[in-house]
Structures are given as structure tokens and as C-alpha cells.
Design a protein around this motif. Structure first.
Motif, PDB file in Angstrom:
ATOM      1  N   CYS A 183      16.133   4.707  21.022  1.00  0.00           N
ATOM      2  CA  CYS A 183      16.609   6.091  20.904  1.00  0.00           C
ATOM      3  C   CYS A 183      16.758   6.547  19.453  1.00  0.00           C
ATOM      4  CB  CYS A 183      17.957   6.247  21.618  1.00  0.00           C
ATOM      5  SG  CYS A 183      17.918   5.748  23.358  1.00  0.00           S
ATOM      6  N   GLY A 184      17.208   5.655  18.584  1.00  0.00           N
ATOM      7  CA  GLY A 184      17.447   6.046  17.204  1.00  0.00           C
ATOM      8  C   GLY A 184      16.216   5.978  16.324  1.00  0.00           C
ATOM      9  N   GLY A 185      15.209   5.217  16.749  1.00  0.00           N
ATOM     10  CA  GLY A 185      14.004   5.078  15.942  1.00  0.00           C
ATOM     11  C   GLY A 185      14.248   4.403  14.607  1.00  0.00           C
ATOM     12  N   ASP A 186      15.242   3.544  14.535  1.00  0.00           N
ATOM     13  CA  ASP A 186      15.604   2.884  13.276  1.00  0.00           C
ATOM     14  C   ASP A 186      15.452   1.376  13.469  1.00  0.00           C
ATOM     15  OD1 ASP A 186      16.677   1.966  10.916  1.00  0.00           O
ATOM     16  OD2 ASP A 186      18.365   3.367  10.916  1.00  0.00           O
ATOM     17  N   ARG A 187      14.284   0.843  13.106  1.00  0.00           N
ATOM     18  CA  ARG A 187      14.024  -0.582  13.321  1.00  0.00           C
ATOM     19  C   ARG A 187      14.898  -1.461  12.434  1.00  0.00           C
ATOM     20  NH1 ARG A 187       7.363  -0.635  13.552  1.00  0.00           N
ATOM     21  NH2 ARG A 187       7.149   0.357  15.600  1.00  0.00           N
ATOM     22  N   ASN A 188      15.184  -1.011  11.234  1.00  0.00           N
ATOM     23  CA  ASN A 188      16.006  -1.813  10.327  1.00  0.00           C
ATOM     24  C   ASN A 188      17.414  -2.010  10.880  1.00  0.00           C
ATOM     25  OD1 ASN A 188      13.945  -2.123   8.433  1.00  0.00           O
ATOM     26  ND2 ASN A 188      14.453  -0.184   7.419  1.00  0.00           N
ATOM     27  N   ARG A 189      18.008  -0.922  11.397  1.00  0.00           N
ATOM     28  CA  ARG A 189      19.338  -1.053  12.008  1.00  0.00           C
ATOM     29  C   ARG A 189      19.278  -1.937  13.250  1.00  0.00           C
ATOM     30  NH1 ARG A 189      23.716   2.239  10.858  1.00  0.00           N
ATOM     31  NH2 ARG A 189      23.392   3.756   9.181  1.00  0.00           N
ATOM     32  N   ALA A 190      18.193  -1.807  14.019  1.00  0.00           N
ATOM     33  CA  ALA A 190      18.042  -2.652  15.200  1.00  0.00           C
ATOM     34  C   ALA A 190      18.002  -4.125  14.808  1.00  0.00           C
ATOM     35  CB  ALA A 190      16.769  -2.261  15.956  1.00  0.00           C
ATOM     36  N   ILE A 191      17.255  -4.444  13.760  1.00  0.00           N
ATOM     37  CA  ILE A 191      17.181  -5.833  13.295  1.00  0.00           C
ATOM     38  C   ILE A 191      18.555  -6.330  12.865  1.00  0.00           C
ATOM     39  CG2 ILE A 191      16.274  -7.296  11.446  1.00  0.00           C
ATOM     40  CD1 ILE A 191      13.691  -5.677  11.574  1.00  0.00           C
ATOM     41  N   LYS A 192      19.311  -5.487  12.151  1.00  0.00           N
ATOM     42  CA  LYS A 192      20.643  -5.890  11.703  1.00  0.00           C
ATOM     43  C   LYS A 192      21.581  -6.126  12.881  1.00  0.00           C
ATOM     44  CE  LYS A 192      20.372  -3.612   7.187  1.00  0.00           C
ATOM     45  NZ  LYS A 192      20.911  -2.529   6.324  1.00  0.00           N
ATOM     46  N   CYS A 193      21.474  -5.286  13.916  1.00  0.00           N
ATOM     47  CA  CYS A 193      22.328  -5.468  15.097  1.00  0.00           C
ATOM     48  C   CYS A 193      22.003  -6.777  15.811  1.00  0.00           C
ATOM     49  CB  CYS A 193      22.166  -4.286  16.047  1.00  0.00           C
ATOM     50  SG  CYS A 193      22.889  -2.739  15.450  1.00  0.00           S
ATOM     51  N   LEU A 214      10.618  -8.027  18.251  1.00  0.00           N
ATOM     52  CA  LEU A 214      10.545  -6.942  17.270  1.00  0.00           C
ATOM     53  C   LEU A 214       9.842  -7.400  15.994  1.00  0.00           C
ATOM     54  CD1 LEU A 214      11.210  -4.126  16.279  1.00  0.00           C
ATOM     55  CD2 LEU A 214      13.535  -4.908  15.762  1.00  0.00           C
ATOM     56  N   LEU A 215      10.187  -8.587  15.523  1.00  0.00           N
ATOM     57  CA  LEU A 215       9.559  -9.103  14.308  1.00  0.00           C
ATOM     58  C   LEU A 215       8.070  -9.351  14.511  1.00  0.00           C
ATOM     59  CD1 LEU A 215      12.327 -11.599  13.110  1.00  0.00           C
ATOM     60  CD2 LEU A 215      11.767  -9.376  12.125  1.00  0.00           C
ATOM     61  N   ARG A 216       7.704  -9.837  15.690  1.00  0.00           N
ATOM     62  CA  ARG A 216       6.281 -10.068  15.969  1.00  0.00           C
ATOM     63  C   ARG A 216       5.514  -8.754  16.022  1.00  0.00           C
ATOM     64  NH1 ARG A 216       5.154 -14.940  20.218  1.00  0.00           N
ATOM     65  NH2 ARG A 216       3.045 -14.365  19.575  1.00  0.00           N
ATOM     66  N   SER A 217       6.147  -7.730  16.587  1.00  0.00           N
ATOM     67  CA  SER A 217       5.473  -6.436  16.643  1.00  0.00           C
ATOM     68  C   SER A 217       5.265  -5.841  15.257  1.00  0.00           C
ATOM     69  CB  SER A 217       6.274  -5.455  17.510  1.00  0.00           C
ATOM     70  OG  SER A 217       7.506  -5.121  16.887  1.00  0.00           O
ATOM     71  N   LEU A 218       6.127  -6.222  14.311  1.00  0.00           N
ATOM     72  CA  LEU A 218       6.000  -5.749  12.937  1.00  0.00           C
ATOM     73  C   LEU A 218       5.104  -6.654  12.099  1.00  0.00           C
ATOM     74  CD1 LEU A 218       9.729  -4.750  12.261  1.00  0.00           C
ATOM     75  CD2 LEU A 218       7.823  -3.227  12.751  1.00  0.00           C
ATOM     76  N   GLY A 219       4.598  -7.732  12.713  1.00  0.00           N
ATOM     77  CA  GLY A 219       3.733  -8.658  11.995  1.00  0.00           C
ATOM     78  C   GLY A 219       4.471  -9.631  11.103  1.00  0.00           C
ATOM     79  N   LEU A 220       5.787  -9.741  11.261  1.00  0.00           N
ATOM     80  CA  LEU A 220       6.595 -10.636  10.420  1.00  0.00           C
ATOM     81  C   LEU A 220       6.705 -11.999  11.095  1.00  0.00           C
ATOM     82  CD1 LEU A 220       9.397  -8.059   9.500  1.00  0.00           C
ATOM     83  CD2 LEU A 220       7.374  -8.663   8.155  1.00  0.00           C
ATOM     84  N   MET A 221       5.589 -12.705  11.181  1.00  0.00           N
ATOM     85  CA  MET A 221       5.538 -13.966  11.911  1.00  0.00           C
ATOM     86  C   MET A 221       6.358 -15.045  11.211  1.00  0.00           C
ATOM     87  SD  MET A 221       3.626 -12.979  14.390  1.00  0.00           S
ATOM     88  CE  MET A 221       2.895 -14.348  15.248  1.00  0.00           C
ATOM     89  N   GLU A 222       6.250 -15.122   9.890  1.00  0.00           N
ATOM     90  CA  GLU A 222       6.995 -16.147   9.152  1.00  0.00           C
ATOM     91  C   GLU A 222       8.494 -15.940   9.301  1.00  0.00           C
ATOM     92  OE1 GLU A 222       5.886 -18.758   7.659  1.00  0.00           O
ATOM     93  OE2 GLU A 222       3.769 -18.332   8.047  1.00  0.00           O
ATOM     94  N   GLN A 223       8.939 -14.687   9.237  1.00  0.00           N
ATOM     95  CA  GLN A 223      10.368 -14.404   9.401  1.00  0.00           C
ATOM     96  C   GLN A 223      10.833 -14.764  10.800  1.00  0.00           C
ATOM     97  OE1 GLN A 223      11.438 -10.523   7.998  1.00  0.00           O
ATOM     98  NE2 GLN A 223      13.488 -10.580   8.901  1.00  0.00           N
ATOM     99  N   ALA A 224       9.989 -14.502  11.800  1.00  0.00           N
ATOM    100  CA  ALA A 224      10.344 -14.849  13.178  1.00  0.00           C
ATOM    101  C   ALA A 224      10.454 -16.361  13.343  1.00  0.00           C
ATOM    102  CB  ALA A 224       9.295 -14.282  14.138  1.00  0.00           C
TER     103      ALA A 224
END
Length: 704
Positions: A183-193, A214-224
Motif C-alpha cells: 500500500c505504501g510503495g516504500d520498499r526500504n521501509r518494508a525491508i526495515k520492518c 523482497l530481496l530476491r525480487s530486487l536482485g540482492l542475492m548476496e544480501q539475501a
């Protein structure tokens, strides 16, 4: 001491909970309605707020799907709960509250806000999306109340209240993450939550899976992967650590597999399977890990186990079919693909896999001379390929497969009993390299050459057309197949014109059409209009084929197959020019085509020195020009790479035949030996006919 009203209310509460446990929802609702109604009417007394009654009734309504009424009751519960004891004490300026009371109050507030947020979320529309209100507002309040409850419970060492508060806080942050994402369209806040939820509980499956996705959808495989490894380490020391971190182990295995770390994926899958031995997804992932490492047998066993646990897993079925295909177990491969198609009739990988398996089976039968069985398998392959193109018209691989099947089908269509006429037609053919993705079903044709010795007339072959009309009909059927293949290749090329190999496939189909038009011209009277029609079409198609190969090389200049194909087509042009001019390789046009053929084949061998068929074709080209030393060197190179290749023995026989002066001399015997070797390896019509003819002329007819 409790009042009579308190005792009555608690008795009704117990009876209502017993009714819920028995499944008597109607009776439970009546009891809760009486409690809520009494509180609403003020009969319960101002000192006894029935917040628990409204909360429990709202929870019951939420479970029953009455979201609007549930949301209303949960609002009543929050209002009835009132301010915290600490707030009241601060307002009165007297420290009359206890920390334990504060912890319990905040814990109940967190639970009520969380339930209200869930009801608002399920109501949807404005209740879900409004920022700071309804679902979002209640989630923020629940997270804050849970944090305060956990802090207060830690002070008084109330483990039960602290665990309840941590659980509610975890749930609140998970739902907040989902709200900010949806709903908020804020991926950064979602990651923090989600990260906050995992900080509260590293074993939180909901938070972990949501954050990894979420991280995989953003392509952040190493972080995941770092997240999963950290979660595993965080709970490893706790009792039942492996079981608590199961979500992290499964996602870690999946991530390693997705990033190509098959060894790490194998270890991670085995570690995850220590606590979930009967998880088909893990067995499937383990099979994929083995497959990536080249452990075919182990991969098949893992896929088999996954299918035993869950027979409807499409991936395991398709990959089992692929592995059986790689092991040349075409029956098992076809069965696996058919099982997949029974579950999903239009599943593209299964349709293409079934078609490819049937095509390979046809190749095997054709190589053994069982053209009838080969034709049946090709019909099956064509059926699957057509289904794929009908269901997925924009799938390039489906059209490519259909073209491959149709082109190979044309090679086993019965042609003629007149093998001598067929040999004459083959004098204008060349050994065309097979498409990189498709096995060749036809007999190996060779570069054109003049016959060293005349061939005896061939006897009739049973089952082949015995009249000119029958021959023309068979050639027409074969031509129709080749045209259908060309149409399929052209459709695939229109979908993506940048695919250089597809240009080569189109060129191959055009060349085959030119060859068939030439054969049709041989069987029609020279005075008939159709004779000239076939000759004109042959020339046009041959030129078009060479232009298509040139177009493919512009797209993919590093393809050794395209260069080899260009060389073979140029060799055909050289032969045609030689026959037209009546001069043996001396005309200017012939020399130009020979130079093109030599250059293209040399370039193909420069790109891929292990291309045995091109060595054989180049040697045949040199042999036709009486350059025996170069031809022999090319044949030696070919035999060092693939000594069982039929064209190299046919080429060596042709070279020896060029040197022979009379039947029975040393060169003639060398020619016979080479042809005999070619026949023993499953040689083409050229090998059988030439060996039989040479044996008869040498007075060894029993051998031929």
C-alpha cells in the motif's frame, strides 16, 4: 473481593469458551452478546470495564468472517481498555502504578490493536490503504505497545508477558512490512520492518520468507544469502536451532542453487533435510544441485524421491525426462514427459521435451534402417511441436522445434528405387553440417564428385515407388515437408531476427528445396514446362540459401556451424558451375565458389578445430580438385577427432578412386577397403552402391 457481577461475567466467559471448543459458535455468540450488551448498557458498573468481552467477541466475529462487526467490537475493546496505568499515575502525579500492571496492560493493548489491524486489512479498500488510520494506524500502535510491554515485563522478569509481547511485536512489524510494500510503495521501509521483526525473533518464518522474497525480487542475492546465514547462526545455539531456522536453511539452499553455487546448494539442501526428510521441494532442489554438478544418477534418484512424495511436481518430471534423454534412455524420457503433459497439457517445457525425445528416437531408428518406426516417432514429435505453437504462438523454441521435425521427416520419405538416378542427384549435394541443436536423421551426403568408375544399374527395392509418377509423388511429399520446415523457421526468425543460427536453419531448408527441385527436374522430360520450372526454382533457392547464411553470419560471426554451412553451400555452387560450364573446376565462376568454400570451411575450423565433419568436407573438396596431399591431411585430421565418422571414409575412398588407373590396382583396393569401412559404420547409399559396384568390377562380387 469480586462482586457478583464479576463472578457472573467470568462464568459466562468460561461457558462461551467451552462452547467455542465444542464448536457451538451460536451459543458462544449469544453469551458474548449478553456480556457486551451489559457493558454497553452500563449494568456492569463503571469500575469493571469489559474490554476482554469485546475483544474476544470481536476475535470470534473475525474468525467467522464478519469483518465489519469484528472491527467495531475491537475498537470497543481498545476504548474500554483505556489509558495505561503509568499514564493515569502521571496525570495524577502519584506513582501508584506497578510495572507488572503496566506490562500486562500494554500487552493487551498490543494484542487488541493487532487484531483490529487484521480486521481492517481484511475489510480492504480505505480500511487497508489509508495511511495513519485503520490498519496502518493500529499496526503502528501495536508495535509501540508491544515494545513497551516487552520492556516492562523484562524489568519485573515476567517471562510469559514478555514472550507474548515479543510475538505481537513480531507480527505487527511483519504486517507493517506488507503494508509498506503493498500500500505504501516504500520498499526500504518494508525491508526495515522485516528486519525489525527478525531482530525480535530470528526464527520468524513469515518475516524471513517475506524479506528474502523482497530481496530476491530486487536482485540482492548476496544480501539475501547473508540474511539467511545470519539467521541460521543466530538460532543455532538455541534448543531445536536447526528446526527453528528451517526457513533460512531452505531459502539459503534455493539461493545458492539460483546463483549457480551447486556445491553449496547440495550441502545446504542436505542440512535442511535433517529436519524435513519428507519435503519434496528439498528433494527436488537436491536433484537440481546434483544435476548442476553433473551427477546424473544421483539427480535422477532425488527427482524420483521427490515424485514419490509428490507425484504432481512438474519440474521433477520434466528434469527426469531431460536426464533420461541425456542418457539416451528415450523410452523413460518420453514416459516422464507424457506424465508431465497429463498434469499440464500445454506446459511448454514438457511439449518441447517430448518432441525432442521423439526426434532423437526417430534418429536412432533411422540410423538402423527402421524408417517406418522413425516416421512414427517423427509424427509424434510433430504433434507435440504443433501443440506448442498453437498454445504458445510467440514461443520461438516451439517453431524452431517444428521446423527441425519437419526437415528431418523429409529425409526418411521413400524416394526411389532408381539408386543410380539418386546418386546423380547427390552429385549436386554437399555434406551440410547439422544444426547445433538438432541431430541429423538423413544419410550422410558428401561433397560432389565425378564417379571414378561407372555404376551398375541397381535392382528394384521393395516398398519404393516403381514408376516415374510414384517417384515424383514421393519427391513432392518430401518437398512439402521441407517447405513446412522453412515456414516454421521463418516464423521463428520473425519473432527474433537477431538469432543468427535461425538464419542458418532457413538457409538449410532452402537448400533442401533446391536439391529436391533438381531431383524433380531429373525425373521430368526436358521438353516439359515443369522441367524448366524446377531448374529455375533450384537456382533461385540456392542463391537465397547463401544469402540467408550471409545474413546469419552478420548476426553471429562467431558461429562455426554457420561458417561450415556457408562453405558447404559454396561447394554446391562450385559443382553446379562446373557441370554447367563443362569445364572441370576451371571456369571463373567455379573458381570463385571454390575459393568461398575453402575460406568459409577454414574459418569454421579456426573457430572450432574439433569439427570433424568440416574436416571431412574440406578434404572432399580438395580431393575433387586432385589436391591429394591436402585432402589426405584433412582426412587424417578428421580421423584423429572422430574415427567412426562415415563421411571421412567415403572421402578417403573417393580420393583413392581418383588415383586408381584400373580395377584391382593398389588404389582401387584402398578404395574398396575405405568403402567397406564406411558400410560397416552404417554408411550412406553412396557407400553401399560404390562398394558393391567396385567389388563386382574387381571380380569379388560375393563381397559386394
Amino acid at each position: 473481593s469480586p462482586s457478583a457481577a464479576d463472578v457472573t461475567h467470568q462464568a459466562k466467559r468460561c461457558v462461551a469458551q467451552l462452547a467455542i471448543a465444542r464448536g457451538d459458535i451460536k451459543h458462544a455468540r449469544q453469551l458474548y452478546e449478553s456480556l457486551v450488551g451489559a457493558a454497553a448498557a452500563g449494568r456492569a458498573g463503571p469500575q469493571v470495564p469489559e474490554h476482554w468481552a469485546a475483544a474476544e467477541y470481536g476475535t470470534l466475529l473475525l474468525v467467522e468472517g464478519e469483518r465489519a462487526a469484528a472491527y467495531q467490537q475491537l475498537h470497543m475493546a481498545i476504548e474500554a481498555l483505556g489509558p495505561s496505568p503509568r499514564s493515569l499515575a502521571a496525570a495524577a502525579a502519584t506513582p501508584t502504578y506497578s510495572v507488572a500492571m503496566e506490562a500486562q496492560h500494554q500487552c493487551m493493548a498490543a494484542r487488541y490493536h493487532l487484531l483490529a489491524a487484521q480486521a481492517a486489512w481484511e475489510l480492504g479498500e480505505e480500511h487497508r490503504t489509508a495511511k495513519g488510520e485503520h490498519a496502518h494506524g493500529h499496526l503502528l500502535a501495536a508495535a509501540a505497545a508491544a515494545e513497551r510491554a516487552s520492556t516492562a515485563a523484562g524489568i519485573v522478569d515476567d517471562l510469559y508477558t514478555r514472550n507474548c509481547a515479543r510475538g505481537d511485536g513480531e507480527s505487527a512489524f511483519v504486517m507493517l512490512g506488507a503494508w509498506y510494500l503493498e500500500c505504501g510503495g516504500d520498499r526500504n521501509r518494508a525491508i526495515k520492518c522485516y528486519e525489525r521483526a527478525l531482530t525480535i525473533n530470528p526464527a520468524s518464518e513469515h518475516a524471513g520468507e517475506a524479506l528474502v522474497s523482497l530481496l530476491r525480487s530486487l536482485g540482492l542475492m548476496e544480501q539475501a544469502m547473508s540474511l539467511c546465514e545470519g539467521a541460521v547462526e543466530a538460532v543455532a545455539a538455541e534448543p531445536g536451532g536447526s528446526a527453528n531456522a528451517q526457513w533460512a536453511l531452505k531459502h539459503l539452499a534455493s539461493l545458492k542453487l539460483a546463483t549457480g553455487d551447486h556445491e553449496g546448494a547440495e550441502v545446504a539442501h542436505k542440512r535442511a533435510m535433517r529436519t524435513e526428510r519428507y519435503n519434496p521441494q528439498l528433494w527436488e532442489g537436491l536433484g537440481a544441485s546434483y544435476q548442476g554438478l553433473g551427477k546424473t544418477t544421483a539427480a535422477l534418484k532425488s527427482y524420483k524421491r521427490a515424485l514419490e512424495l509428490s507425484p504432481s511436481r512438474l519440474y521433477s518430471l520434466v528434469q527426469s525426462g531431460v536426464l533420461h534423454y541425456q542418457l539416451s534412455e528415450f523410452g523413460e524420457s518420453a514416459a516422464a514427459f507424457e506424465r508431465a503433459l497429463a498434469l499440464a497439457p500445454d506446459y511448454p517445457p514438457a511439449l518441447l521435451g517430448a518432441a525432442e525425445t521423439a526426434l532423437a528416437s526417430a534418429h536412432r531408428h533411422a540410423s538402423m534402417g527402421a524408417t517406418g518406426m522413425a516416421s512414427l516417432h517423427l509424427d509424434t514429435a510433430a504433434s507435440h511441436a504443433k501443440r506448442c505453437t498453437l498454445a504458445h504462438g510467440n514461443l520461438q523454441a516451439g517453431w524452431k522445434m517444428l521446423g527441425d521435425v519437419q526437415l528431418q521427416h523429409s529425409t526418411i520419405t521413400p524416394l526411389t528405387h532408381d539408386l543410380k538416378a539418386e546418386l546423380k542427384a547427390q552429385q549436386h549435394d554437399a555434406h551440410l553440417p547439422s544444426s547445433p541443436a538438432t541431430p541429423s536423421l538423413g544419410a550422410s551426403a558428401t561433397l560432389p564428385h565425378p564417379a571414378a568408375h561407372s555404376a551398375a544399374p541397381a535392382p528394384d527395392v521393395p516398398g519404393c515407388p516403381a514408376t516415374v509418377e510414384g517417384i515424383i509423388a514421393a519427391l513432392g511429399a518430401r518437398l512439402a515437408r521441407v517447405k513446412a520446415a522453412g515456414h516454421a523457421y521463418a516464423h521463428a526468425l520473425r519473432l527474433d531476427p537477431t538469432q543468427g543460427l535461425l538464419w542458418g536453419d532457413v538457409a538449410m531448408s532452402l537448400h533442401q528445396q533446391a536439391l529436391l527441385h533438381h531431383m524433380l527436374a531429373l525425373h521430368t522430360p526436358a521438353t516439359s514446362p515443369s522441367h524448366n520450372h524446377h531448374l529455375i526454382h533450384q537456382q533461385q533457392l540456392r542463391r537465397s540459401a547463401f544469402r540467408m547464411v550471409q545474413g546469419g553470419l552478420k548476426m553471429y560471426a562467431a558461429s562455426d556451424w554457420l561458417w561450415a554451412l556457408a562453405g558447404a553451400l559454396a561447394a554446391v555452387d562450385a559443382t553446379a558451375a562446373s557441370c554447367t560450364s563443362g569445364q572441370q573446376w576451371q571456369s571463373a565462376e567455379c573458381q570463385r565458389a571454390l575459393g568461398q568454400a575453402e575460406m568459409c570451411m577454414a574459418r569454421a575450423l579456426q573457430l572450432n578445430p574439433k569439427r570433424a565433419t568440416t574436416w571431412a568436407a574440406l578434404g572432399r573438396l580438395y580431393a575433387a580438385q586432385d589436391q591429394g596431399a591436402l585432402a589426405q591431411w584433412c582426412f587424417d585430421q578428421c580421423r584423429s577427432i572422430e574415427p567412426t565418422l562415415v563421411p571421412v571414409w567415403e572421402g578417403m575412398a573417393f580420393l583413392a578412386g581418383r588415383k586408381s588407373k584400373a580395377p584391382g590396382d593398389a588404389a582401387y583396393l584402398a578404395m574398396m577397403d575405405a568403402y567397406e569401412q564406411a558400410v560397416g559404420l552404417g554408411g550412406s547409399t553412396e557407400s553401399r552402391l560404390a562398394f558393391s559396384t567396385a567389388a563386382v568390377m574387381a571380380g569379388r562380387g560375393s563381397e559386394g
